[in-house]
Design a protein around this motif. Structure first.
Motif, PDB file in Angstrom:
ATOM      1  N   GLU A 142       0.879  -1.125   0.066  1.00  0.00           N
ATOM      2  CA  GLU A 142      -0.094  -0.030   0.042  1.00  0.00           C
ATOM      3  C   GLU A 142       0.775   1.083  -0.075  1.00  0.00           C
ATOM      4  N   GLN A 143       0.586   2.210  -0.988  1.00  0.00           N
ATOM      5  CA  GLN A 143       1.210   3.347  -0.849  1.00  0.00           C
ATOM      6  C   GLN A 143       0.430   4.511  -1.884  1.00  0.00           C
ATOM      7  N   THR A 144       0.798   5.702  -1.748  1.00  0.00           N
ATOM      8  CA  THR A 144       0.005   6.810  -2.417  1.00  0.00           C
ATOM      9  C   THR A 144       0.047   6.864  -3.547  1.00  0.00           C
ATOM     10  N   VAL A 145      -0.746   7.437  -4.545  1.00  0.00           N
ATOM     11  CA  VAL A 145      -0.589   7.570  -5.898  1.00  0.00           C
ATOM     12  C   VAL A 145       0.704   8.239  -6.267  1.00  0.00           C
ATOM     13  N   GLU A 146       1.147   9.434  -5.349  1.00  0.00           N
ATOM     14  CA  GLU A 146       2.337  10.172  -5.797  1.00  0.00           C
ATOM     15  C   GLU A 146       3.549   9.326  -5.417  1.00  0.00           C
ATOM     16  N   GLU A 147       3.499   8.509  -4.529  1.00  0.00           N
ATOM     17  CA  GLU A 147       4.665   7.676  -3.982  1.00  0.00           C
ATOM     18  C   GLU A 147       4.870   6.617  -5.106  1.00  0.00           C
ATOM     19  N   LEU A 148       4.059   5.935  -5.775  1.00  0.00           N
ATOM     20  CA  LEU A 148       4.137   5.147  -6.842  1.00  0.00           C
ATOM     21  C   LEU A 148       4.449   5.776  -8.121  1.00  0.00           C
ATOM     22  N   ALA A 149       3.881   7.044  -8.294  1.00  0.00           N
ATOM     23  CA  ALA A 149       4.389   8.057  -9.413  1.00  0.00           C
ATOM     24  C   ALA A 149       5.866   8.079  -9.271  1.00  0.00           C
ATOM     25  N   LEU A 150       6.344   8.647  -8.261  1.00  0.00           N
ATOM     26  CA  LEU A 150       7.786   8.873  -8.104  1.00  0.00           C
ATOM     27  C   LEU A 150       8.549   7.601  -8.229  1.00  0.00           C
ATOM     28  N   LYS A 151       8.187   6.463  -7.866  1.00  0.00           N
ATOM     29  CA  LYS A 151       8.966   5.260  -7.905  1.00  0.00           C
ATOM     30  C   LYS A 151       9.136   4.903  -9.553  1.00  0.00           C
ATOM     31  N   VAL A 152       8.039   5.201 -10.271  1.00  0.00           N
ATOM     32  CA  VAL A 152       8.029   4.887 -11.656  1.00  0.00           C
ATOM     33  C   VAL A 152       8.942   5.926 -12.163  1.00  0.00           C
ATOM     34  N   LYS A 153       8.795   7.167 -11.858  1.00  0.00           N
ATOM     35  CA  LYS A 153       9.829   7.864 -12.410  1.00  0.00           C
ATOM     36  C   LYS A 153      11.274   7.919 -12.108  1.00  0.00           C
ATOM     37  N   ASN A 154      11.467   7.198 -10.941  1.00  0.00           N
ATOM     38  CA  ASN A 154      13.021   6.882 -10.385  1.00  0.00           C
ATOM     39  C   ASN A 154      13.460   5.687 -11.106  1.00  0.00           C
ATOM     40  N   PHE A 156      12.590   4.144 -13.906  1.00  0.00           N
ATOM     41  CA  PHE A 156      12.956   4.284 -15.358  1.00  0.00           C
ATOM     42  C   PHE A 156      13.710   5.570 -15.705  1.00  0.00           C
ATOM     43  N   GLU A 157      14.181   6.373 -14.481  1.00  0.00           N
ATOM     44  CA  GLU A 157      14.753   7.441 -15.115  1.00  0.00           C
ATOM     45  C   GLU A 157      14.392   8.456 -15.905  1.00  0.00           C
ATOM     46  N   LEU A 158      13.028   8.835 -15.698  1.00  0.00           N
ATOM     47  CA  LEU A 158      12.325   9.786 -16.245  1.00  0.00           C
ATOM     48  C   LEU A 158      12.317  11.313 -15.769  1.00  0.00           C
ATOM     49  N   ASP A 159      12.207  12.173 -16.902  1.00  0.00           N
ATOM     50  CA  ASP A 159      12.152  13.506 -16.333  1.00  0.00           C
ATOM     51  C   ASP A 159      10.836  13.906 -15.527  1.00  0.00           C
ATOM     52  N   SER A 160       9.873  13.125 -15.932  1.00  0.00           N
ATOM     53  CA  SER A 160       8.585  13.285 -15.520  1.00  0.00           C
ATOM     54  C   SER A 160       7.564  12.240 -15.619  1.00  0.00           C
ATOM     55  N   VAL A 161       6.716  12.229 -15.086  1.00  0.00           N
ATOM     56  CA  VAL A 161       5.283  11.443 -15.389  1.00  0.00           C
ATOM     57  C   VAL A 161       4.167  12.077 -15.300  1.00  0.00           C
ATOM     58  N   ARG A 162       3.161  11.608 -16.195  1.00  0.00           N
ATOM     59  CA  ARG A 162       1.711  12.315 -16.029  1.00  0.00           C
ATOM     60  C   ARG A 162       0.951  11.669 -15.175  1.00  0.00           C
ATOM     61  N   LEU A 163       0.221  12.215 -14.350  1.00  0.00           N
ATOM     62  CA  LEU A 163      -0.800  11.495 -13.479  1.00  0.00           C
ATOM     63  C   LEU A 163      -2.164  11.757 -14.061  1.00  0.00           C
ATOM     64  N   ILE A 164      -2.904  10.741 -13.964  1.00  0.00           N
ATOM     65  CA  ILE A 164      -4.366  10.772 -14.525  1.00  0.00           C
ATOM     66  C   ILE A 164      -5.257  11.050 -13.377  1.00  0.00           C
ATOM     67  N   SER A 165      -5.873  12.254 -12.971  1.00  0.00           N
ATOM     68  CA  SER A 165      -6.561  12.451 -11.776  1.00  0.00           C
ATOM     69  C   SER A 165      -7.065  13.740 -12.063  1.00  0.00           C
ATOM     70  N   TYR A 166      -8.398  13.937 -11.665  1.00  0.00           N
ATOM     71  CA  TYR A 166      -8.725  15.165 -11.799  1.00  0.00           C
ATOM     72  C   TYR A 166      -8.663  16.384 -10.775  1.00  0.00           C
ATOM     73  N   ASP A 167      -8.081  15.970  -9.684  1.00  0.00           N
ATOM     74  CA  ASP A 167      -7.521  16.751  -8.485  1.00  0.00           C
ATOM     75  C   ASP A 167      -6.201  16.392  -8.083  1.00  0.00           C
TER      76      ASP A 167
END
Length: 263
Positions: A142-154, A156-167
């Protein structure tokens, strides 16, 4: 000496062409496998920079995920796009394509994604045959969306990721679906299989809205995360080279073929 056909036979024993999705392009696209080789290069894409790199390194065989010829050709008249192919032919560089079959095969790209992101208890997202399929769905700690997004970013060594969310809420997620490349067509399967969030590239604007209406969050890391193909296939080729006492060198394409970056 080692024949190109020997290398490809071992590759296809691991990743059979029969696993390919209907309408996909796989197998030998350029040149011949009936030749001795000394150097094999693994790449995600075959673009002009990759071809120049292959020529400068005297590469005999390229193994790529993305086919250099996907749409029908009407001619081979010299042009910026056609010269990519013509240069390969001129320098007798064979090109072998492994696309959706490497996504489907157990122990292939989809599973490598899950290993990196620690997605466990996985099953295919979109079934093909013999209980195999494209993408994976499973569970994470269990983790937050932002924690998972930052893990994906790190990871895969990305400069950013897009989050799909209205808020900018930051809910907890546990069940995760993932599909390399452009997998937004499969989002209804992620919904049906209970995913909290779906990770895939090239998510279309209106598809993102539909996902949210269905209660599915998303992370779009871009198509280029499939570059993991290079490292993992090169590792396998080096292992097979050792096992079979092949006198070949395995190179990893270093040219950047990602057409996007973010300011």
């Amino acid at each position: 000496m080692v024949l190109a056909s020997d290398v490809i036979a071992r590759y296809e024993a691991f990743c059979p062409k029969e696993l390919t999705m209907e309408g996909d392009v796989v197998g030998l696209q350029i040149g011949s496998l009936k030749k001795d080789i000394k150097r094999v290069m693994v790449t995600l894409d075959v673009r002009e920079t990759v071809v120049a790199e292959a020529i400068s390194n005297d590469v005999d065989l390229i193994i790529t995920k993305h086919a250099p010829i996907f749409k029908g050709l009407k001619d081979l008249v010299s042009s910026p796009q056609r010269d990519i192919l013509l240069d390969l032919v001129k320098h007798d560089i064979a090109v072998y394509v492994s696309h959706t079959n490497i996504d489907v095969v157990p122990g292939g790209l989809s599973d490598w994604f899950c290993e990196l992101l620690e997605i466990e208890d996985t099953e295919p997202l979109s079934l093909t045959k013999d209980q195999m399929g494209l993408g994976r769905i499973g569970t994470i700690a269990e983790q937050t969306v932002e924690e998972l997004a930052l893990k994906v970013k790190n990871v895969f060594e990305l400069d950013s990721v897009r989050l799909i969310s209205y808020d900018k809420g930051n809910p907890i997620v546990r069940r995760v679906a993932i599909c390399g490349g452009s997998g937004d067509d499969f989002y209804p399967l992620a919904v049906a299989k209970g995913a909290d969030i779906y990770i895939t590239g090239d998510i279309y604007y209106h598809t993102a809205q539909e996902m949210l209406t269905e209660g599915l969050l998303g992370i779009d890391p871009g198509h280029h995360i499939e570059v993991l193909f290079i490292k993992k296939i090169a590792e396998l080729l080096r292992q097979w080279t050792f096992d079979n006492h092949w006198d070949i060198e395995v190179l990893e394409a270093s040219s950047n073929t990602n057409p996007f970056y973010h300011l």
